[in-house]
Design a protein around this motif. Structure first.
Motif, mmCIF file in Angstrom:
data_model
loop_
_atom_site.group_PDB
_atom_site.id
_atom_site.type_symbol
_atom_site.label_atom_id
_atom_site.label_comp_id
_atom_site.label_asym_id
_atom_site.label_seq_id
_atom_site.Cartn_x
_atom_site.Cartn_y
_atom_site.Cartn_z
ATOM 1 N N CYS A 36 40.609 -18.116 -23.151
ATOM 2 C CA CYS A 36 42.051 -18.299 -23.030
ATOM 3 C C CYS A 36 42.750 -17.037 -24.041
ATOM 4 O O CYS A 36 43.744 -16.488 -23.206
ATOM 5 N N ASP A 37 42.178 -16.430 -24.984
ATOM 6 C CA ASP A 37 42.853 -15.311 -25.493
ATOM 7 C C ASP A 37 42.737 -14.120 -24.673
ATOM 8 O O ASP A 37 43.874 -13.308 -24.410
ATOM 9 N N ARG A 38 41.817 -13.923 -23.872
ATOM 10 C CA ARG A 38 41.549 -12.728 -23.098
ATOM 11 C C ARG A 38 42.423 -12.956 -21.771
ATOM 12 O O ARG A 38 42.919 -11.996 -21.095
ATOM 13 N N VAL A 39 42.476 -14.200 -21.250
ATOM 14 C CA VAL A 39 43.449 -14.541 -20.146
ATOM 15 C C VAL A 39 44.790 -13.999 -20.579
ATOM 16 O O VAL A 39 45.770 -13.386 -20.021
ATOM 17 N N LEU A 49 21.957 -6.557 -37.752
ATOM 18 C CA LEU A 49 23.249 -7.307 -37.304
ATOM 19 C C LEU A 49 23.104 -8.031 -35.885
ATOM 20 O O LEU A 49 22.700 -7.376 -35.156
ATOM 21 N N ALA A 50 23.441 -9.220 -35.763
ATOM 22 C CA ALA A 50 23.279 -10.114 -34.622
ATOM 23 C C ALA A 50 24.651 -10.950 -34.392
ATOM 24 O O ALA A 50 25.084 -11.326 -35.235
ATOM 25 N N GLY A 51 24.768 -11.229 -33.283
ATOM 26 C CA GLY A 51 25.630 -12.458 -32.845
ATOM 27 C C GLY A 51 25.247 -13.743 -33.052
ATOM 28 O O GLY A 51 24.162 -14.068 -32.422
ATOM 29 N N MET A 52 25.960 -14.522 -33.702
ATOM 30 C CA MET A 52 25.499 -15.864 -33.679
ATOM 31 C C MET A 52 26.215 -16.625 -32.832
ATOM 32 O O MET A 52 27.165 -16.432 -32.059
ATOM 33 N N LYS A 53 25.440 -17.796 -32.362
ATOM 34 C CA LYS A 53 25.976 -18.641 -31.475
ATOM 35 C C LYS A 53 27.121 -19.048 -31.594
ATOM 36 O O LYS A 53 27.407 -20.082 -32.868
ATOM 37 N N MET A 54 28.340 -19.280 -30.915
ATOM 38 C CA MET A 54 29.609 -19.657 -30.911
ATOM 39 C C MET A 54 29.657 -21.095 -30.802
ATOM 40 O O MET A 54 29.253 -21.281 -29.444
ATOM 41 N N PRO A 55 30.373 -22.003 -31.388
ATOM 42 C CA PRO A 55 30.443 -23.415 -30.860
ATOM 43 C C PRO A 55 31.524 -23.195 -29.776
ATOM 44 O O PRO A 55 32.372 -22.034 -29.587
ATOM 45 N N VAL A 56 31.144 -24.074 -28.644
ATOM 46 C CA VAL A 56 31.949 -23.922 -27.220
ATOM 47 C C VAL A 56 33.487 -23.898 -27.341
ATOM 48 O O VAL A 56 34.311 -23.240 -26.657
ATOM 49 N N LYS A 57 33.994 -24.737 -28.379
ATOM 50 C CA LYS A 57 35.285 -24.845 -28.610
ATOM 51 C C LYS A 57 36.153 -23.244 -28.612
ATOM 52 O O LYS A 57 36.939 -23.029 -28.281
ATOM 53 N N TYR A 58 35.217 -22.596 -29.428
ATOM 54 C CA TYR A 58 35.782 -20.992 -29.704
ATOM 55 C C TYR A 58 35.704 -20.183 -28.656
ATOM 56 O O TYR A 58 36.094 -19.274 -28.489
ATOM 57 N N ALA A 80 35.809 -21.160 -25.618
ATOM 58 C CA ALA A 80 36.981 -21.579 -24.818
ATOM 59 C C ALA A 80 38.211 -21.078 -25.265
ATOM 60 O O ALA A 80 38.868 -20.435 -24.336
ATOM 61 N N GLU A 81 38.443 -20.749 -26.561
ATOM 62 C CA GLU A 81 39.592 -20.183 -27.081
ATOM 63 C C GLU A 81 39.651 -18.761 -26.753
ATOM 64 O O GLU A 81 40.607 -18.210 -26.575
ATOM 65 N N HIS A 100 37.235 -14.810 -32.197
ATOM 66 C CA HIS A 100 36.726 -13.566 -31.845
ATOM 67 C C HIS A 100 35.327 -13.606 -31.828
ATOM 68 O O HIS A 100 34.835 -14.047 -33.194
ATOM 69 N N PHE A 101 34.541 -13.116 -31.211
ATOM 70 C CA PHE A 101 33.127 -12.927 -31.297
ATOM 71 C C PHE A 101 32.447 -12.154 -32.495
ATOM 72 O O PHE A 101 31.447 -12.392 -33.239
#
Length: 154
Positions: free
Chosen positions: A82-85, A67-76, A78-79, A51-52
């Motif tokens: 998949c969660d949104r699908v 507050l800012a979004g941090m860069k997520m590792p690509v495996k998350y 991808a998850e 979750h972002f």
């Protein structure tokens, strides 16, 4: 040490049970409407790295702290894709289309606090799903997105 859980009702033990929505929308929204906050969502998103919202932190911008979004590792990422699908399949049932996750994402644009590179990757994957379908997109993720993780890329 064992705890006696018999004194709790199911709705106290698992708050989301009380707000079940027969699969047509998130129980978290019903809990927000009733209580002003979704305790289940706060618990869930704070413990699940796909979750972002998990990746929001303070970022120093000059002399101010924002507050800012941090860069997520690509495996998350991808998850998260998949969660949104999966969520779109659950909520739309037999009316599901590969464009549904993208449509839901677009509705939320401007409301997300997400790192620009994370947002770009998610958006591109959702567009790919809408345009080229699930089989192509999952193969692309496996061959190109997750491969970066193994070769040192984020």
């Amino acid at each position: 040490m064992m705890h006696d859980l018999s004194k709790y009702s199911p709705s106290e033990f698992i708050p989301g049970v009380k707000y079940y929505q027969d699969g047509h929308r998130s129980p978290n929204n019903a809990q927000r409407e009733d209580e002003g906050v979704s305790k289940a969502w706060l618990h869930h998103k704070g413990r699940n790295k796909h979750h972002f919202e998990y990746w929001i932190d303070y970022d120093v911008d000059g002399n101010s702290t924002i507050l800012a979004g941090m860069k997520m590792p690509v495996k998350y990422v991808a998850e998260m894709f998949c969660d949104r699908v999966a969520a779109s399949r659950i909520y739309n049932k037999d009316k599901y289309k590969d464009s549904d996750p993208l449509d839901y994402y677009i509705k939320g644009l401007g409301h997300y606090i997400m790192h620009p590179e994370t947002d770009e990757l998610l958006h591109n994957l959702l567009k790919m799903l809408a345009d080229k379908g699930e089989e192509y997109t999952f193969a692309y993720i496996k061959a190109n997105v997750l491969k970066k993780k193994k070769t040192g890329g984020l």
